[in-house]
Design a protein around this motif. Structure first.
Motif, PDB file in Angstrom:
ATOM      1  N   ARG A   1     -93.652 -51.581  -7.791  1.00  0.00           N
ATOM      2  CA  ARG A   1     -93.961 -51.583  -6.358  1.00  0.00           C
ATOM      3  C   ARG A   1     -95.038 -50.554  -6.024  1.00  0.00           C
ATOM      4  O   ARG A   1     -95.692 -50.634  -4.989  1.00  0.00           O
TER       5      ARG A   1
ATOM      6  N   TYR B   1     -93.150 -46.816 -10.062  1.00  0.00           N
ATOM      7  CA  TYR B   1     -91.981 -47.019  -9.207  1.00  0.00           C
ATOM      8  C   TYR B   1     -91.618 -48.491  -9.117  1.00  0.00           C
ATOM      9  O   TYR B   1     -92.463 -49.329  -8.789  1.00  0.00           O
TER      10      TYR B   1
ATOM     11  N   GLY C   1     -88.311 -51.100  -7.576  1.00  0.00           N
ATOM     12  CA  GLY C   1     -87.120 -51.122  -6.755  1.00  0.00           C
ATOM     13  C   GLY C   1     -85.931 -50.794  -7.656  1.00  0.00           C
ATOM     14  O   GLY C   1     -85.918 -51.160  -8.835  1.00  0.00           O
ATOM     15  N   LYS C   2     -84.926 -50.091  -7.096  1.00  0.00           N
ATOM     16  CA  LYS C   2     -83.774 -49.687  -7.925  1.00  0.00           C
ATOM     17  C   LYS C   2     -83.147 -50.868  -8.649  1.00  0.00           C
ATOM     18  O   LYS C   2     -82.699 -50.757  -9.789  1.00  0.00           O
ATOM     19  N   GLU C   3     -83.100 -52.017  -7.949  1.00  0.00           N
ATOM     20  CA  GLU C   3     -82.451 -53.198  -8.523  1.00  0.00           C
ATOM     21  C   GLU C   3     -83.258 -53.801  -9.674  1.00  0.00           C
ATOM     22  O   GLU C   3     -82.745 -54.616 -10.421  1.00  0.00           O
TER      23      GLU C   3
ATOM     24  N   THR D   1     -85.373 -40.313  -8.690  1.00  0.00           N
ATOM     25  CA  THR D   1     -85.333 -40.865  -7.343  1.00  0.00           C
ATOM     26  C   THR D   1     -85.847 -39.782  -6.396  1.00  0.00           C
ATOM     27  O   THR D   1     -85.553 -38.601  -6.602  1.00  0.00           O
TER      28      THR D   1
ATOM     29  N   GLU E   1     -86.326 -38.450  -2.315  1.00  0.00           N
ATOM     30  CA  GLU E   1     -85.942 -38.589  -0.909  1.00  0.00           C
ATOM     31  C   GLU E   1     -87.016 -39.386  -0.159  1.00  0.00           C
ATOM     32  O   GLU E   1     -86.716 -40.176   0.736  1.00  0.00           O
TER      33      GLU E   1
ATOM     34  N   PRO F   1     -86.311 -43.538  -1.266  1.00  0.00           N
ATOM     35  CA  PRO F   1     -84.938 -43.594  -1.788  1.00  0.00           C
ATOM     36  C   PRO F   1     -84.537 -44.936  -2.414  1.00  0.00           C
ATOM     37  O   PRO F   1     -83.604 -44.973  -3.214  1.00  0.00           O
ATOM     38  N   ASP F   2     -85.226 -46.009  -2.075  1.00  0.00           N
ATOM     39  CA  ASP F   2     -84.862 -47.313  -2.643  1.00  0.00           C
ATOM     40  C   ASP F   2     -85.592 -47.616  -3.946  1.00  0.00           C
ATOM     41  O   ASP F   2     -85.390 -48.661  -4.544  1.00  0.00           O
ATOM     42  N   TYR F   3     -86.433 -46.691  -4.352  1.00  0.00           N
ATOM     43  CA  TYR F   3     -87.230 -46.897  -5.560  1.00  0.00           C
ATOM     44  C   TYR F   3     -86.690 -46.028  -6.692  1.00  0.00           C
ATOM     45  O   TYR F   3     -86.019 -45.021  -6.456  1.00  0.00           O
ATOM     46  N   ARG F   4     -87.045 -46.421  -7.887  1.00  0.00           N
ATOM     47  CA  ARG F   4     -86.733 -45.595  -9.047  1.00  0.00           C
ATOM     48  C   ARG F   4     -88.041 -45.342  -9.786  1.00  0.00           C
ATOM     49  O   ARG F   4     -88.711 -46.296 -10.185  1.00  0.00           O
TER      50      ARG F   4
END
Ligand SMILES: [Zn+2]
Length: 139
Positions: free
Chosen positions: A21, A44, A46-48, A85, A87, A90-93
């Protein structure tokens, strides 16, 4: 066809599915210290999109140059800082660009903390420079 990007260190493996992303170069003090280099390549997803194939990671929480938290995960065997991760996102890894088995897909679009760029380093004109951390993730 879905892209799959694998990587890791000696003990920990990960797999990221799909396209990143956000891809940033960064010269903040944390990136310089964790990489032992003058800039990092941060990829980066998305966490999923990210799957860790081992639990040998330890989490360390610290404060960024912008005063926000960072949770960094590093390998307990070899110490490599592999993922984190922010702040800020927060939805990214984040994944360390150098940790991918085949980094050819990585195309940085921004250079954060470019105010710390070494004078001898040439950065492509197409890469957007942010002198510090932007206030807004879309910048
Ligand atoms: Zn950084």
């Amino acid at each position: 066809m879905e892209e799959i990007h694998k990587g890791g260190c000696g003990a920990v493996r990960f797999r990221a599915t799909g396209h990143p992303r956000r891809v940033s170069l960064c010269s903040c003090s944390w990136c310089r210290k964790r990489t032992g280099s003058l800039l990092s390549v941060s990829v980066y997803f998305g966490k999923e999109q990210v799957e860790l194939l081992s639990n040998e990671l330890k989490t360390h929480r610290l404060k960024s140059d912008a005063g926000r938290w960072i949770e960094c995960q590093f390998c307990m065997q070899c110490g490599s800082a592999l993922t984190w991760t922010l702040e800020f996102l927060p939805d990214y890894r984040g994944i360390a660009g150098g940790a991918f088995d085949d980094p050819a897909f990585i195309r940085p679009e921004r250079y954060v903390y470019s105010q710390n760029k070494p004078g001898w380093l040439q950065i492509d004109e197409g890469i957007n420079r942010c002198p510090t951390m932007p206030d807004n993730p879309n910048q």
